[in-house]
Enzyme design. Sequence first.
Site: not given
Ligand code: GLN
Length: 543
Positions: A381, A515, A517
């Site tokens: 992410c 994600h 994970e």
């Molecule tokens: N801050 C980033 C976004 O909003 C990444 C978010 C995250 O890592 N879950 O896109």
Amino acid sequence: MTTRFIFITGGVVSSLGKGLASAALGALLQARGYRVRLRKLDPYLNVDPGTMSPYQHGECYVTDDGAETDLDLGHYERFTGVPARQSDNVTTGRIYQTVIQRERRGDYLGATVQVIPHVTDAIKEFIRADLTDEDFVLCEIGGTVGDIESLPFLEAIRQFGNEVGPERSLFIHLTLLPYIPTAGELKTKPTQHSVKELLSVGIQPAILLCRADRPIPESERRKIALFCNIRQERVIAALDTDTIYQVPINYHEQGFDDQVLRWFDLPCTGEPDLERWRDVVRHIRAPEGEVSIAVVGKYTDLLDSYKSLIEALTHGGIANNVKVRILWQDAELFEAGDPVHHLEGVHGILVPGGFGERGTEGMIRAAQFAREKRVPYFGICFGMQMAVIEAARNLAGMPSAGSSEFGIRAEPVIGLMTEWQHGNRVERRDVDGDLGGTMRLGAYPAWLGDGTKARDIYGQAVISERHRHRYEVNITLRERLEAAGLSFSGLSPDGELPEIVELPGHPWFVGVQFHPELKSKPFAPHPLFQAFIHAAVVQSRLV
Ligand code: GLN
């Protein structure tokens, strides 16, 4: 079979592992062939934990259907494999929101709206909602008995138990037996008080789980049974373990699942099939080697922020028969100096999810180090976004590349998502919108390009993964970044949203917008974590 409801409360202190205890009981019942569902009732006023700081509340666990939930739902899913849903987590905030909306609509027909019965009714509705013939529904009540804010929940489950009767409900209470070195004893008094507290709101627990750091002498169990009005065989020891995946096995050895089934008059002959747990524990206890992975993040002071990540790395280790040593690195420390001496010799670098500008220059340096030194890199992410910024700056000639998350940037290679496809719907957002529940959340499909590492790792062309982000890699820069060497190997089905990037020619450099994970299980490690740890094993043979 009719659905039976098991309520799990906690006493004495928080952090005793109520979530884990619930998850382990779910796994045990499942191993006996029953269908289970796990739910969590949280007493705080936030509508969901999505807006809470990871420092305060730990990880926010995202479900396929796009709910931002408590991290205990991650335990439930990892232990049972049953995908958690929006309807499995509720908070006081959401309950009140529902009740107040009903009141505004006039649904209460002029009645005075009160905690009893209106709030407690709404809680009971939640407990019963969205079920599909499960044999057992396990409901964990957040917080500790005695807290003012958990009272409406305790009252609601008391009523619930009364309505469905003891043949369909069971109350389990988790407490602590502290060891007092000067007395040389495990103390039962806090447990006695905690059960009294429950009794004062009309709940007599039938099973006690007692956390202790050493075996509980029979005499103490007898004493607890006597004072707490609980049969001695239902005072179950919950001893500390070296790995959480040993917990279902220990509980079974203590007779926990037997006692639960006996309570409901269900047959408890034969043994549950716990082979998958024994297998996981065997792998964890007897690894054939070790790799070290540097995790460069900003919430490294509260490791609960990275709960699923830590577990998924462990699962990657299980798949490769190695122990994964995690070296926590505060990204901010890398901003001032050179990250080299922190990262030299590690076998893999992972930059996890995150929000806000602080620490990002450090993460970008970590990505640069991994790229240049050919160390396996896994960006999740935020970690993917930082790797793209690094590639834009240092490979594609865009020295001021940045993310609009941090304010106006001359070259925003990462920008706010204003529109995206969600099934047949188009979701729209703008800069001034609400923060709660408005990110791109939950499961979305991605298409993987032929001949890419991603495709090879997954072994399939279409995947579904869980998301939680507000910003995205600017797709219009694809050609420029690809010409510079960063390949866009996974895209949303409409081709508008970059989902995976990788560096062909690098041993292992993968960034994902989702994600992974969240979906990894000890008995089914996620392919990306499996592959990343494999790359780290290969790296460990080189250094
Ligand atoms: N801050 C980033 C976004 O909003 C990444 C978010 C995250 O890592 N879950 O896109």
